[in-house]
Design an enzyme around this catalytic site. Sequence first.
Site, PDB file in Angstrom:
ATOM      1  N   ASP A 170     -10.598   4.075  -1.475  1.00 39.81           N
ATOM      2  CA  ASP A 170     -11.201   3.048  -0.621  1.00 39.81           C
ATOM      3  C   ASP A 170     -12.726   2.984  -0.755  1.00 39.81           C
ATOM      4  O   ASP A 170     -13.400   4.008  -0.823  1.00 39.81           O
ATOM      5  CB  ASP A 170     -10.878   3.347   0.851  1.00 39.81           C
ATOM      6  CG  ASP A 170      -9.418   3.102   1.169  1.00 39.81           C
ATOM      7  OD1 ASP A 170      -8.610   2.996   0.224  1.00 39.81           O
ATOM      8  OD2 ASP A 170      -9.084   3.022   2.357  1.00 39.81           O
TER       9      ASP A 170
ATOM     10  N   ASP B 193       0.836  -1.204   0.000  1.00 38.07           N
ATOM     11  CA  ASP B 193       0.000   0.000   0.000  1.00 38.07           C
ATOM     12  C   ASP B 193       0.877   1.262   0.000  1.00 38.07           C
ATOM     13  O   ASP B 193       1.676   1.476   0.916  1.00 38.07           O
ATOM     14  CB  ASP B 193      -0.883  -0.063   1.263  1.00 38.07           C
ATOM     15  CG  ASP B 193      -2.034   0.914   1.224  1.00 38.07           C
ATOM     16  OD1 ASP B 193      -2.007   1.849   0.417  1.00 38.07           O
ATOM     17  OD2 ASP B 193      -2.960   0.736   2.048  1.00 38.07           O
TER      18      ASP B 193
HETATM   19  C1  GLA Z   1      -5.507   2.096   2.836  1.00 36.46           C
HETATM   20  C2  GLA Z   1      -6.033   0.950   1.983  1.00 36.46           C
HETATM   21  C3  GLA Z   1      -7.045   0.135   2.776  1.00 36.46           C
HETATM   22  C4  GLA Z   1      -6.368  -0.389   4.035  1.00 36.46           C
HETATM   23  C5  GLA Z   1      -5.772   0.770   4.848  1.00 36.46           C
HETATM   24  C6  GLA Z   1      -4.938   0.263   6.014  1.00 36.46           C
HETATM   25  O1  GLA Z   1      -6.499   3.027   3.124  1.00 36.46           O
HETATM   26  O2  GLA Z   1      -6.613   1.428   0.802  1.00 36.46           O
HETATM   27  O3  GLA Z   1      -7.538  -0.931   1.999  1.00 36.46           O
HETATM   28  O4  GLA Z   1      -5.367  -1.308   3.685  1.00 36.46           O
HETATM   29  O5  GLA Z   1      -4.948   1.599   4.044  1.00 36.46           O
HETATM   30  O6  GLA Z   1      -4.334   1.281   6.729  1.00 36.46           O
END
Ligand code: GLA
Length: 391
Positions: free
Chosen positions: A213, A143
């Site tokens: 997200d 990520d």
């Molecule tokens: C980001 C990702 C989520 C999750 C969070 C964890 O927002 O897009 O899917 O993994 O980080 O902190």
Amino acid sequence: MRRCLFLVALIFASLPLTAQKLAATPPMGWNSWNWFAGKVTDADIRKAADLMVSSGMRDAGYVYVNIDDTWEGKRDANGVLHTNEKFPDMKALADYVHSKGLKIGIYSSPGPQTCARYEGSFGHEEQDAKTYAEWGIDYLKYDLCSFRDNMKQAYPNDPDAQDKMMRDAYMKMHNAIVKTGRPMVYSLCQYGFDQVWQWGPEVGANLWRTTNDISANYNSMMLIALAQAGLGRYAAPGHWNDPDMLEVGNGKMSHDENISHMTMWSMLAAPLIAGNNLTQMNDDVRSILTNRDAIAIDQDKLGKQAERVFSGDEIEIWSRPLSDGSVALAIFNLSHDRNVMRGLKLPLKQVGFANGAHARDLWAAKDLGMIKDTNAFTLPTHGAVLLRLTK
Ligand code: GLA
């Protein structure tokens, strides 16, 4: 020299093959984030693994149990990353998950910190990949998070150089994983920046997030779904567009909204990574998540992602060709307050059935016989119909 070149060629030739084998169809599993977020513990993961078996999810194809952010502890004097107190023994946890006939996934960031501000892999990529391999990890979600700050600091006024730096960071972890010799599904999470679908396969990605997200409500889900139009040609066996994890069973989504969600993700050949609280999963949610016919569309080995065939009057119709020559056709009612469809013609001709088609309604588990473009369907508010059409 020639031998060396031959070896390099061999390694490169075998990469796509490895990717194809690892994710020949979109990965399926469960991830801790959408429900547990930062609260997830070792016990929650064990329980999730147990429930994936007893609920029938594993047998329906959900095999990855993925730990998202907040498992990370501190690095020791040698730079080796350890877990925090919520995860006392990652190797033992991986063994437990494997003993259930499941696989286990983990999470990190190319930046110094993850999105939840835990330790990231920056400067320790090979070391971390080795640690994951020693634990027995099968899947890594990587990520972007704080690496964006690194990019901006390094090239304040040069977005192209920032993008290159990002691609290099993803490549670096891919190489580190390959070096361990342990196959791991590689999941890119950078929200679709720099048209990731165009270069994801080159950095070894098996899936890449295409958007921000998802949240557990219909509007968020549908907004993401509709943003996938035009991305179909970038998906193929080995590497997939990822419109984010499922929210089926989370929030206040209704039965029909969950049906729309599962239908759209199956049409999109999306990774099916459930994110609900399995300890409280009711029969309705379980039957939607484990519907064999919807899953068969998602997992179709041709790997062709759906595209939009019609959009208008709060109706969306998407289709995808399937490996046995049939076609999946999905109709969505986006209206917040109307049952439809009045007077709308089914685009059967556009999807190769000028003279009508034999249709099976997958959610109703019912053969409809021959249908014509004049066939009308009543779709509940926010609902969907999923058809499999054959000649
Ligand atoms: C980001 C990702 C989520 C999750 C969070 C964890 O927002 O897009 O899917 O993994 O980080 O902190």
